[in-house]
Design a protein around this motif. Structure first.
Motif, PDB file in Angstrom:
ATOM      1  N   LYS A 128      46.617  34.213  37.091  1.00 29.64           N
ATOM      2  CA  LYS A 128      46.150  32.954  37.317  1.00 29.64           C
ATOM      3  C   LYS A 128      44.830  32.595  36.264  1.00 29.64           C
ATOM      4  O   LYS A 128      44.404  31.694  35.776  1.00 29.64           O
ATOM      5  N   ARG A 129      43.999  33.783  36.136  1.00 23.18           N
ATOM      6  CA  ARG A 129      42.915  34.003  35.201  1.00 23.18           C
ATOM      7  C   ARG A 129      43.450  34.106  33.728  1.00 23.18           C
ATOM      8  O   ARG A 129      42.422  34.181  32.932  1.00 23.18           O
ATOM      9  N   GLY A 130      44.510  33.879  33.385  1.00 19.78           N
ATOM     10  CA  GLY A 130      44.913  33.945  32.000  1.00 19.78           C
ATOM     11  C   GLY A 130      45.133  35.355  31.551  1.00 19.78           C
ATOM     12  O   GLY A 130      45.027  35.306  30.290  1.00 19.78           O
ATOM     13  N   GLU A 131      45.324  36.342  32.319  1.00 21.72           N
ATOM     14  CA  GLU A 131      45.377  37.616  31.643  1.00 21.72           C
ATOM     15  C   GLU A 131      46.756  38.261  32.008  1.00 21.72           C
ATOM     16  O   GLU A 131      47.315  38.068  33.069  1.00 21.72           O
ATOM     17  N   PRO A 132      47.261  38.147  30.701  1.00 22.59           N
ATOM     18  CA  PRO A 132      48.869  38.517  30.673  1.00 22.59           C
ATOM     19  C   PRO A 132      49.291  39.985  30.958  1.00 22.59           C
ATOM     20  O   PRO A 132      49.581  40.700  30.069  1.00 22.59           O
TER      21      PRO A 132
END
Lengths: 391, 153, 309
Positions: free
Chosen positions: A288-292
């Protein structure tokens, strides 16, 4: 007809044995598994399950009698934890050596106390038993039923452990769906005795004994056939997982591993059992925080799915392995297996080691988030330290 | 060199180890007779050591001098496995049943550890392939119908 | 109670392969032969690590596992599994050494006896761990030489008395406990066939001298065994538990036919008399037969199995 019940993990294990129509149950109590054998006793006393129930005097007897009952030609099941599993180590080798498909539930209990970690099962790592980890009660029930089918498959014929963390699963209640008995009967064929043990089979038995002692063959063959069976098991596990999914609408990854949110991931963390369950929340938060970062849940510890890691390895830049165990003087056991499987790859990811959850230490979502973030930073080329971290 | 005979004559038992050591010393020259005798006396002080030394010495004398075997073709030895069920080579002594004296009591039949004795027309019969020469039949026969002599090789 | 079985009534059929790998004059081999003849071919056996596999040339199938301590456990699984498979006609039997019975196997023995598991436990007692070269077991007689209780300047043989195993097993109140000797085959065969006609835990303790381990000439095996019995070191006894409801009746003694002799011969049935079957004790010393009231458990057992070693 679906039937849902809110039940603790131990009850789900008992249901798995019941649905599989086991016929020989040696029972001995040990926390946190005790209620499994108590539920089974209740089921038998109420006529819901027709089986030999023997209150043995110790786990060694439980295992030794399960193996001869399986040799005599009936489906056998037992359950244990921690020190009980250690106590049955001696006969465990005989069970796998004789290629008897005994199925055993292991409710994890550390060898260093009552609280859970994977040290009990890891101590049996080289007994040639298959070992599967479960992250919730539903998976315990489903895996239990699948174990019988995998273990009894002609290509495998090795005993199997299905395991779950003590207290976290064994004594925590969750809703579990019970597959109908008729459907399980159709999915799981009756037990076929493999050893010609009846008096009228005396000649055949003599030949079986000579073959099993390796007469006329390379002495190393006895080990090789077991190893080959383990390797063959990988295919069978995938097949059974797929078939179970068709029958009961539930499958667990491909049976060996499950990749969760790994599409486009730069890094993955690897975990077994209930840590994987906690990790799903952590991974969702990070995504969700954009950390893949993704999660690879390891379901089949033995046979170790090296091919899966060789496939996943080149797709990511770093892997963080979370071990709920340690081999003192070497390191985490899953970590070692993961690195070993990828050593020969042209492109292989960095690997980081994490120890957590041992002796029942609580594993929080934020712990896993930290682990995942650190792994991602390593994937992005940062110099991270230490490479081995006790969380 | 007949180690069994040397052992029987010096030790009174068919235990051939020390005799074979004496022959080994002679044929290979790897150890001297004196060293061997000293070792034997060190292992068994007293009478036992003395008779074993005698066994060693006799075997040493009777054994051949070392022979050059480099040109000899290997001998094919039949590898016996327990599946063949042939234990006749274990025998030193051989039991023989006198059918005239045998009363058919079946004591030798039931006591034979190797199932080498069967009953035929009321008399006991020995199958020598299966007989290890333990002597139980000889000892137990109430009619003294079984002899037990050293077997000629 | 059991009756001696005349050798002339034994059939000619053998259920054992000849010529095994055991020592010359091995009493265990004789025991295996007698057991296979007495019990017939409808048996399944358990073998553990002991001298047993060396002379274990009985043709009936056996499951061998090196789980030395697990004889009781493994026979439990075997008999329960075969029962579940609908084959209660098969006699489950194990010829176990003294070590696997009285020492490392004692837990399994006691537990299986307590649970009254349905099999015959036959122990051939050569009074040491003979398969590994003759180390002392708790069944070794006091003062006997073994490799771990040698005779030297300071100590001379085993200091402890022989563990009284028949007494201990009988104290579990199992259906049948008997002592026998390889040198008295008629008595032994009678006891084996008698045991085969019963259900539940049956224990037969056979004194089996070992020429290699005890250091006597192999031809004297039977002679030494006889002296063991007649001197009182290994007396012949038997005890069947009193059972008012006659649970011990074999269901159809024909199904448990013992021995391959004359057609139609079956082991004696045990019918209740009046107020239930009072059981019985007999032995060389002839302990009194107790009629009527249920007798106390321990005194007759300790009287019957009192030890002279």
């Amino acid at each position: 007809m679906e039937k849902w019940e809110v039940m603790v993990g131990n009850k789900a294990v008992a249901y798995a044995a019941k649905l599989a129509r086991v016929k020989y149950i040696p029972s001995f109590p040990i926390t946190p598994q005790t209620t499994i054998v108590q539920y089974l006793a209740d089921m038998i006393a109420n006529g819901e399950l027709d089986a030999e129930y023997v209150t043995v005097e110790g786990e060694l007897t439980a295992q030794a009698s399960a193996l001869t009952a399986a040799a005599a030609g009936v489906r056998s099941f037992t359950a244990t934890s921690g020190p009980g599993l250690l106590y049955m180590h001696h006969p465990m080798h005989a069970t796998s050596g004789a290629r008897l498909p005994v199925v055993m539930a292991v409710i994890h209990r550390s060898v260093k106390g009552m609280q859970p970690d994977h040290s009990d099962m890891m101590a049996q790592r080289d007994t040639s038993w298959m070992m599967f980890e479960c992250e919730n009660s539903q998976e315990l029930l489903d895996t239990g039923i699948m174990c019988f089918k995998i273990a009894e498959d002609e290509r495998v014929r090795l005993p199997a452990i299905f395991a779950g963390d003590g207290y976290i699963l064994s004594y925590t209640a969750e809703p579990v769906e019970l597959p109908p008995q008729e459907e399980v009967d159709a999915f799981l064929p009756p037990y076929k005795p493999s050893i010609p043990l009846l008096p009228e089979q005396a000649e055949e038995m003599r030949m079986w004994m000579l073959r099993s002692w390796g007469f006329g063959r390379d002495p190393q063959d006895a080990w090789k056939v077991q190893h080959d069976a383990m390797e063959a098991a990988k295919t069978v596990i995938k097949e059974v997982n797929e078939e179970y999914g068709k029958w009961f609408s539930r499958r667990y990854g491909n049976g060996l591993v499950e990749e969760y949110m790994c599409d486009g991931a730069e890094a993955v963390i690897i975990a077994m059992g209930t840590i994987a369950s906690t990790a799903r929340v952590a991974i969702r938060n990070l995504q969700k925080r954009g950390e893949p970062v993704g999660l690879v849940k390891l379901k089949s510890f033995k046979p170790f799915p090296a091919e899966e890691f060789r496939r996943i390895g080149p797709q990511v830049k770093a892997m963080g392995v979370v071990d709920r165990n340690i081999s003192c003087g070497t390191g985490g056991i899953v970590f070692g297996n993961v690195r070993d499987s990828m050593y020969d790859l042209e492109e292989r990811p960095r690997t980081l080691q994490f120890h957590t959850g041992m002796r029942g230490k609580e594993v929080k979502v934020m712990d896993i988030e930290r682990i995942a973030e650190k792994t991602l930073r390593a994937a992005r080329g940062e110099k991270v330290a230490p490479l081995v971290e006790w969380v | 060199m007949d180690a069994t005979r040397i052992a029987m004559e010096t030790l009174g038992r068919p235990i051939t180890n020390t005799a074979i050591l004496g022959a080994f010393a002679k044929v290979t020259g790897m150890v001297s007779l004196e060293s061997l005798e000293r070792a034997v006396l060190g292992q068994w002080p007293g009478k036992i050591g003395e008779v074993n030394v005698r066994a060693v010495r006799r075997a040493y004398e009777e054994a051949n001098d070392p022979v050059d075997v480099s040109g000899v073709e290997g001998i094919k030895v039949k590898r016996l496995s327990f599946l063949d069920r042939d234990v006749s080579s274990w025998r030193i002594f051989r039991p023989e049943i006198d059918a005239e004296k045998c009363v058919g009591c079946r004591r030798c039949y039931i006591f034979c550890p190797e199932v080498a004795i069967s009953m035929a027309e009321g008399k006991a019969v020995i199958n020598y392939q299966y007989c290890k020469g333990c002597g139980i039949c000889y000892e137990e026969c109430p009619a003294k119908a079984i002899s037990f002599e050293e077997e000629a090789i | 109670m059991s009756k001696p079985f005349p050798l002339t009534r034994l059939g000619d059929e053998e259920f054992i392969d000849p010529a095994n790998q055991a020592c010359q004059g091995c009493a265990g081999s004789i025991v295996a032969r007698i057991v296979s003849k007495a019990l017939g071919p409808n048996i399944v056996r358990q073998e553990v690590a002991c001298c047993g596999p060396a002379f274990g040339n009985i043709r009936a199938p056996s499951i061998y596992a090196e789980i030395f301590e697990g004889a009781g456990a493994m026979m439990t699984g075997l008999s329960r599994g075969l029962k579940r498979r609908g084959r209660e006609d098969i006699t489950v039997v194990g010829i176990i050494g003294d070590g696997g019975t009285v020492d490392i196997g004692f837990q399994g023995l006691s537990a299986a006896a307590e649970r009254n598991e349905d099999f015959i436990w036959i122990v051939y007692d050569n009074e040491a761990y003979m398969n590994t070269g003759g180390q002392r077991s708790s069944a070794t007689t006091k003062y006997a030489y073994t490799t771990t209780t040698p005779v030297g300047e300071i100590s001379r043989g085993k200091p402890e008395r022989k563990k009284n195993v028949p007494l201990l097993v009988a104290a579990h109140n199992v259906p049948y406990v008997a002592t026998a000797s390889v040198s008295f085959p008629e008595d032994l065969i009678g006891k084996l066939r008698y045991a085969q006609g019963l259900k539940g835990f049956r224990f037969i303790h056979i004194s089996a001298p070992c020429p290699t381990g005890w250091g006597f000439n192999p031809k004297d095996t039977i002679k030494v065994g006889r002296e063991m019995v007649l001197s009182g070191l290994a007396p012949l006894r038997g005890r069947r538990r009193q059972d008012p409801e006659a649970h011990l009746q074999a269901e159809g003694a024909e199904a448990r036919q013992g021995g391959p002799e004359d057609a139609g011969q079956v082991p004696p049935r045990h019918r209740p008399r009046g107020r239930g079957d009072p059981g019985g004790c007999h032995g060389v010393l002839g302990a009194p037969h107790i009629k009527g009231r249920r007798p106390p458990l321990l005194t007759p057992i300790t009287n019957l199995f009192r030890s002279n070693t």
